[in-house]
Design a protein around this motif. Structure first.
Motif, PDB file in Angstrom:
ATOM      1  N   VAL A  27      -3.148   5.488  -2.525  1.00 48.80           N
ATOM      2  CA  VAL A  27      -3.130   6.726  -3.315  1.00 48.80           C
ATOM      3  C   VAL A  27      -4.296   6.731  -4.300  1.00 48.80           C
ATOM      4  CG1 VAL A  27      -1.844   8.002  -5.080  1.00 48.80           C
ATOM      5  CG2 VAL A  27      -0.674   7.189  -3.023  1.00 48.80           C
ATOM      6  N   ARG A  45      -5.789  14.227  -3.927  1.00 56.87           N
ATOM      7  CA  ARG A  45      -4.765  13.883  -4.915  1.00 56.87           C
ATOM      8  C   ARG A  45      -3.425  14.546  -4.591  1.00 56.87           C
ATOM      9  NH1 ARG A  45      -9.561  14.574  -7.724  1.00 56.87           N
ATOM     10  NH2 ARG A  45     -10.197  12.786  -9.003  1.00 56.87           N
ATOM     11  N   VAL A  99      -2.258  14.641  -0.576  1.00 57.45           N
ATOM     12  CA  VAL A  99      -1.897  13.388   0.087  1.00 57.45           C
ATOM     13  C   VAL A  99      -0.513  13.533   0.719  1.00 57.45           C
ATOM     14  CG1 VAL A  99      -1.465  10.924  -0.202  1.00 57.45           C
ATOM     15  CG2 VAL A  99      -3.314  12.006  -1.487  1.00 57.45           C
ATOM     16  N   ARG A 100       0.412  14.131  -0.006  1.00 47.82           N
ATOM     17  CA  ARG A 100       1.768  14.324   0.519  1.00 47.82           C
ATOM     18  C   ARG A 100       1.742  15.178   1.785  1.00 47.82           C
ATOM     19  NH1 ARG A 100       3.498  16.404  -3.609  1.00 47.82           N
ATOM     20  NH2 ARG A 100       4.276  14.503  -4.613  1.00 47.82           N
ATOM     21  N   LEU A 116       4.659   8.820   2.367  1.00 48.45           N
ATOM     22  CA  LEU A 116       3.763   7.755   1.915  1.00 48.45           C
ATOM     23  C   LEU A 116       3.409   6.823   3.078  1.00 48.45           C
ATOM     24  CD1 LEU A 116       4.920   6.525  -1.613  1.00 48.45           C
ATOM     25  CD2 LEU A 116       2.602   7.215  -0.938  1.00 48.45           C
ATOM     26  N   ARG A 146      -4.341   6.877   7.147  1.00 48.90           N
ATOM     27  CA  ARG A 146      -5.376   6.745   6.108  1.00 48.90           C
ATOM     28  C   ARG A 146      -6.768   7.052   6.654  1.00 48.90           C
ATOM     29  NH1 ARG A 146      -9.082   2.312   7.239  1.00 48.90           N
ATOM     30  NH2 ARG A 146      -7.997   0.305   7.213  1.00 48.90           N
TER      31      ARG A 146
END
Length: 360
Positions: free
Chosen positions: A36, A45, A49-50, A84, A91
């Protein structure tokens, strides 16, 4: 230090994920926080990301539901939000969606002596030095009679590895103009499915071509009698054969159709220079001994291209690169050998080994 090892023998992907999550809760929480932070340093941010993590998990569920079950199991076992874990597995896709460039990553060599001699492989795993504590070795039974041993990161389904069918896989990141923010199947999930389902290069190619991709990588697939670099991109998948008995790859496209879309900027990446160094060292990279092959990668930035990379502490953390691991695969022994750190610190006594050798 040694890299942590987790063994999975639970009867279902979900149960394997839950057990891993519960066993490594602190490490998974730390790894997620580190990523993160890395995403934020590149301007990605909070809600973005979520959303992208959830999209990566959804794409995984559509294409590989069993792997999605495992990922969600890891989240449940560790007490983390599923998105997450989606972001960890995605990623590469999140960084591609943010059009992140820069130095890195890895350098890979596969030598094919022929004549029934086992292929000889070695690669560095170059990544941010701030993420040196995310490495994990997994030994998992993906179905009765088939095992996978993989070097990966906490929470990520697979990366570099070998299966008990005798297929090995190396992994390098690529960047292409066709990469886009419509998050697709994570390339790490593609690697895991190849390791979990295939025993030939042809089967691996078919799996790779069936995925809807949004980011690029090269997967170098190796068996006892064949090997190929599979350059993956949203624009297509290219299969590159060995040249003079060698497969060499760093971090730019070599396929003549995909190469015009190369997004890595020469001014900020050593990828071309590292490939030239590999080509100059093919004799040493053909050595029978894994330590000798690793030592063949011993060249630092000031002396040429950084096949053995060390982080510059003067740079911001999200722009620093280091060779965090050196890895070799023996497909005949169904074994992956990992040295924690770069080639300049390798010796015969610094290898960790996992073997997937088991009758199918």
């Amino acid at each position: 230090m040694t890299i942590p090892v987790h063994t999975s023998r639970e009867p279902s992907p979900s149960a394997q994920g839950r057990a891993l999550g519960a066993a490594w809760r602190a490490e998974l929480t730390r790894t997620a926080a580190s990523y993160v932070d890395l995403f934020a340093a590149h301007g990605v941010r909070g809600g973005q990301v979520r959303d992208w993590g959830a999209a990566a998990l959804a794409a995984t569920r559509d294409w590989a539901p069993g792997i999605a079950d495992e990922i969600e199991g890891v989240a449940a076992g560790a007490g983390l939000e599923p998105w997450l874990l989606g972001a960890l597995n995605g990623r590469t896709e999140i960084l591609a969606a943010a059009a992140v460039g820069g130095e890195g990553e890895c350098s890979t060599s596969v030598a094919l002596p022929g004549g029934g001699v086992t292929p000889r492989t070695v690669q560095t795993w170059d990544w941010h030095d701030t993420l040196a504590d995310v490495m994990l070795l997994r030994d998992l039974e993906v179905r009765p009679g088939l095992r996978v041993c993989t070097f990966t990161e906490f929470g990520i389904a697979a990366k570099i590895g070998v299966n008990s069918a005798g297929l090995g896989l190396h992994f390098n990141v690529l960047r292409h103009a066709s990469d886009h923010p419509g998050i697709g199947v994570p390339v790490h999930v593609v690697a895991r499915r190849i390791l979990a389902e295939t025993s030939t290069v042809e089967e691996a190619v078919a799996v790779a071509r069936s995925a809807r991709l949004s980011a690029s990588s090269v997967l170098t697939v190796v068996t006892a009698d064949a090997a190929s670099c599979l350059e993956l991109s949203p624009a297509g998948v290219a299969e590159l054969p060995a040249v003079d008995g060698n497969l060499l790859h760093t971090n730019h496209f070599l396929d003549p159709v995909l190469a015009p879309g190369e997004r890595t900027v020469a001014a900020e990446s050593s990828t071309a220079a590292r490939l030239a160094e590999l080509r100059a060292r093919t004799s040493a990279l053909n050595a029978q001994d894994r330590t000798d092959r690793a030592t063949a990668l011993l060249v630092h930035g000031p002396d040429g291209a950084p096949l053995c990379a060390h982080a510059d502490p003067a740079l911001p953390p999200h722009t620093r690169w280091a060779s965090l691991a050196t890895i070799s695969i023996d497909v005949a022994a169904r074994r992956i050998d990992v040295h924690e750190g770069g080639p300049c610190r390798v010796s015969a006594d610094t290898w960790q080994s996992l073997s997937a050798k088991e009758t199918l």
